[in-house]
Scaffold this motif. Structure first.
Motif, mmCIF file in Angstrom:
data_model
loop_
_atom_site.group_PDB
_atom_site.id
_atom_site.type_symbol
_atom_site.label_atom_id
_atom_site.label_comp_id
_atom_site.label_asym_id
_atom_site.label_seq_id
_atom_site.Cartn_x
_atom_site.Cartn_y
_atom_site.Cartn_z
ATOM 1 N N LEU A 232 22.338 47.924 20.749
ATOM 2 C CA LEU A 232 21.762 49.241 21.016
ATOM 3 C C LEU A 232 20.362 49.338 20.418
ATOM 4 N N SER A 233 20.167 48.747 19.249
ATOM 5 C CA SER A 233 18.846 48.776 18.609
ATOM 6 C C SER A 233 17.818 48.007 19.429
ATOM 7 N N ILE A 234 18.225 46.841 19.946
ATOM 8 C CA ILE A 234 17.307 46.062 20.777
ATOM 9 C C ILE A 234 16.940 46.849 22.034
ATOM 10 N N PHE A 235 17.927 47.503 22.632
ATOM 11 C CA PHE A 235 17.659 48.317 23.821
ATOM 12 C C PHE A 235 16.671 49.435 23.508
ATOM 13 N N ILE A 236 16.932 50.169 22.433
ATOM 14 C CA ILE A 236 16.067 51.297 22.082
ATOM 15 C C ILE A 236 14.659 50.821 21.757
ATOM 16 N N GLY A 237 14.566 49.777 20.927
ATOM 17 C CA GLY A 237 13.249 49.278 20.540
ATOM 18 C C GLY A 237 12.465 48.753 21.725
ATOM 19 N N ALA A 238 13.109 47.953 22.583
ATOM 20 C CA ALA A 238 12.416 47.396 23.753
ATOM 21 C C ALA A 238 12.018 48.496 24.727
ATOM 22 N N LEU A 239 12.904 49.483 24.920
ATOM 23 C CA LEU A 239 12.579 50.576 25.843
ATOM 24 C C LEU A 239 11.409 51.401 25.331
ATOM 25 N N GLN A 240 11.409 51.700 24.038
ATOM 26 C CA GLN A 240 10.314 52.483 23.473
ATOM 27 C C GLN A 240 8.989 51.734 23.593
ATOM 28 N N SER A 254 1.327 43.004 33.169
ATOM 29 C CA SER A 254 1.328 42.368 31.852
ATOM 30 C C SER A 254 2.668 41.668 31.593
ATOM 31 N N PRO A 255 2.658 40.416 31.131
ATOM 32 C CA PRO A 255 3.910 39.728 30.764
ATOM 33 C C PRO A 255 4.680 40.475 29.666
ATOM 34 N N GLU A 256 3.940 41.157 28.766
ATOM 35 C CA GLU A 256 4.605 41.894 27.682
ATOM 36 C C GLU A 256 5.586 42.926 28.227
ATOM 37 N N ILE A 257 5.174 43.646 29.263
ATOM 38 C CA ILE A 257 6.029 44.688 29.835
ATOM 39 C C ILE A 257 7.276 44.084 30.467
ATOM 40 N N TRP A 258 7.130 42.958 31.151
ATOM 41 C CA TRP A 258 8.284 42.302 31.772
ATOM 42 C C TRP A 258 9.267 41.822 30.699
ATOM 43 N N GLU A 260 9.674 43.144 27.654
ATOM 44 C CA GLU A 260 10.322 44.331 27.070
ATOM 45 C C GLU A 260 11.348 44.921 28.020
ATOM 46 N N LEU A 261 11.028 44.958 29.306
ATOM 47 C CA LEU A 261 11.988 45.467 30.284
ATOM 48 C C LEU A 261 13.219 44.561 30.356
ATOM 49 N N GLY A 262 12.991 43.248 30.351
ATOM 50 C CA GLY A 262 14.110 42.311 30.381
ATOM 51 C C GLY A 262 15.011 42.446 29.166
ATOM 52 N N LEU A 263 14.400 42.594 27.992
ATOM 53 C CA LEU A 263 15.181 42.787 26.771
ATOM 54 C C LEU A 263 15.995 44.076 26.830
ATOM 55 N N VAL A 265 17.045 45.852 29.501
ATOM 56 C CA VAL A 265 18.129 45.782 30.496
ATOM 57 C C VAL A 265 19.248 44.875 30.001
ATOM 58 N N SER A 266 18.889 43.720 29.454
ATOM 59 C CA SER A 266 19.897 42.777 28.971
ATOM 60 C C SER A 266 20.703 43.371 27.817
ATOM 61 N N ALA A 267 20.006 44.011 26.880
ATOM 62 C CA ALA A 267 20.687 44.556 25.699
ATOM 63 C C ALA A 267 21.642 45.679 26.077
ATOM 64 N N ILE A 268 21.232 46.585 26.950
ATOM 65 C CA ILE A 268 22.118 47.694 27.313
ATOM 66 C C ILE A 268 23.298 47.193 28.148
ATOM 67 N N TRP A 269 23.074 46.142 28.949
ATOM 68 C CA TRP A 269 24.171 45.561 29.721
ATOM 69 C C TRP A 269 25.211 44.941 28.783
ATOM 70 N N VAL A 270 24.753 44.153 27.815
ATOM 71 C CA VAL A 270 25.669 43.544 26.843
ATOM 72 C C VAL A 270 26.362 44.625 26.022
ATOM 73 N N PHE A 271 25.614 45.681 25.664
ATOM 74 C CA PHE A 271 26.195 46.766 24.875
ATOM 75 C C PHE A 271 27.337 47.451 25.626
#
Length: 537
Positions: A232-240, A254-258, A260-263, A265-271
């Motif tokens: 949940l922390s990874i999801f919140i941090g990456a989303l913010q 920007s690669p940075e945005i992709w 962060e978006l990947g992190l 989506v992946s984190a909330i899916w695993v959560f």
């Protein structure tokens, strides 16, 4: 169970019937008799206001910080982003920490840490120091808002909870509105460091009151789902980071945005997969069976969008288009906070006398009305439309906030309140970030479109254009100057059209939330006005 139950008395009294005394059952929430209730309230509200002020007070000082700290334009925004991300990640774990080390101890430690971090921020000499101290400030400040609400619920009788939540809500809603005004005045009168130093006297008074009067509460040992919290922390941090950094790095180019978006989506899916199968998940998925809570989460998301997105739009509009100085901008926006306080006081007295859904409906309609009024703004207007629409919006948001937190917990099982309160706070904060990102993107996009449409008619074949240019003395040597003036006017008109389009979009979003009220159940008759639960924990 959250820290709000820490003051509940164990034993036969206050327990559920024997047939329902399962390991998951929770004691009935009751007030904790205390002396000096007024002084406790003042102390914890000082701490709350101190924290919520810092969500917006530093915004207007960023240009001054940038020069002093030697930071680039895209770097100085980390002063805001670092604080937001740290606070968002720590918010969901507040309930567990308060049970683990004690509510009083956590509250005092968080307030003391926040004050120390504020002093360190004001003394920072480099961007790296500022970001590090802002991270620490966010980690400490995350607990102050939910703990203040928990204490108010503990020390007040059930029939007094409505008024207690109105007092608490006034601090939560007014803080972000007053922040830019106070920050602008401190920056112009002294310097940017005082937007952090102002927390020192406020924090000292809050700490003195809490140390002297805040009662102890029993600790409670409970397990902690570290993997669920990490996801949940990874999801919140990456989303913010995705929302805060998107505009600065041109979003998906920007690669940075992709990343962060990947992190995210992946984190909330695993959560989600984790909590549906774990024996003791960080958030019990059964919580989402309560229809009132689910609808309230959606609606508080909308409230977060409208409140802070509007505050993000208005200051630059007033300063860049209407030419208001920083202090005047703050004074013009101040009546919005007055409207909020008035409605909070009123709703605290009437919340038990009317259907809670009717109060929320009235608040949403007033908020939509204010946004409709704002869609009529123009570069030639005076201060009256700004003040009137601000008061109306303040009244509307105040009528939504307290009744919504009450209704969200009206039908929820007490054992789910800690997780539900964390989600309630989290969705409000994420809604604010999403709202700011949406209106910022739309603003930039609509400025380009509006300018293109306006400029298309400015050519030598348009008699209106040539007449206007001649009237401005734009012939011969003066033509360049006249065209420059005309370009500024076109830019201002295009920007105002874009702001108006954003206000219309926010009005539509607000109206779309109204049908959700039909899916919510009214508060049970016997529950009284005062079991809102820890709405922000």
């Amino acid at each position: 169970m959250s820290a709000v139950t820490a003051g509940a008395q164990g034993g036969p009294k206050g327990q559920a019937a024997p047939a329902k005394s399962t390991p998951e059952a929770a004691p009935k929430i009751s007030s904790q008799p205390v002396a000096n209730k007024g002084l406790i309230t003042v102390s914890i509200m000082l701490a709350t206001v101190m924290q919520v002020l810092d969500t917006t007070i530093a915004n207007v000082a960023l240009p001054n910080m940038q020069g002093s700290l030697g930071a680039a334009q895209d770097q100085i925004t980390w002063v805001l982003t670092s604080y937001i991300v740290a606070a968002a990640i720590m918010t969901p774990v507040t309930g567990w920490l308060s049970d683990k080390i004690g509510l009083r101890q956590l509250f005092i430690a968080s307030a003391a840490g926040f004050v120390v971090a504020s002093m360190a921020c004001g003394l920072s000499t480099s961007l790296e120091e500022m970001i590090a101290f802002r991270l620490f400030q966010g980690l400490c400040g995350a607990a102050l808002v939910p703990l203040s609400q928990t204490v108010l619920l503990n020390i007040n009788k059930p029939e007094e909870h409505g008024q207690a939540m109105a007092i608490w809500g006034a601090g939560i809603m007014v803080g972000p509105i007053v922040g830019p005004t106070l920050g602008g005045w401190l920056t112009e009168t002294f310097n940017w460091r005082y937007v952090f130093f102002v927390n020192l006297p406020i924090g000292a008074l809050a700490l003195a009151g809490m140390i002297a009067f805040l009662p102890n509460t029993p600790k409670r040992q409970r397990g902690f789902d570290f993997f669920g919290f990490a996801m949940l922390s990874i999801f919140i941090g990456a989303l913010q980071l995705f929302l805060d950094r998107g505009e600065q790095v041109d979003w998906f180019s920007s690669p940075e945005i992709w990343i962060e978006l990947g992190l995210a989506v992946s984190a909330i899916w695993v959560f989600v997969i984790h909590i549906t199968g774990a024996k003791a998940p960080f958030i019990d998925p059964k919580i989402f069976r309560d229809r009132n809570l689910v609808m309230a989460l959606v609606m508080i998301f909308v409230v977060g969008m409208v409140l802070l997105a509007g505050l993000a739009l208005l200051p630059p509009m007033l300063q860049n288009i209407l030419g208001y100085p920083v202090v005047t901008t703050g004074l013009v926006l101040a009546p919005r906070g007055v409207g909020t306080m008035i409605s909070m006081i009123v709703v605290g007295r009437i919340i038990g006398k009317f259907d809670t859904r009717l109060l929320i409906l009235t608040g949403l309609l007033l908020t939509a009305l204010s946004l409709y009024q704002m869609s009529g703004f123009s570069p030639q207007m005076d201060q009256t439309p700004i003040i009137v629409s601000g008061v109306v919006q303040g009244l509307g948001l105040g009528l939504v906030f307290v009744p919504l937190s009450t209704l969200a917990f009206a039908t929820l099982e007490p054992r789910f309140r800690a997780d539900a309160a964390s989600l309630f706070s989290l969705l409000r904060n994420i809604g604010s970030s999403v709202g700011i990102s949406i209106v910022t993107v739309e603003l930039a996009h609509n400025i380009v479109i509006s300018r293109s449409e306006l400029v298309s008619g400015l050519n030598p074949f348009n008699p209106n254009f040539t007449e206007a240019l001649a009237a401005m003395g734009g012939m011969g040597a003066n033509q360049t100057t006249a065209l420059a003036v005309l370009n500024q006017q076109v830019q201002a008109q295009a920007a105002m059209v874009a702001y108006v389009d954003d206000f219309k979009l926010m009005m539509i979003i607000t109206l779309c939330a109204i049908p959700l009220l039909a899916l919510m159940r009214p508060k049970p008759k016997g529950a009284g006005p005062a079991e809102p639960g820890p709405a922000m924990e």
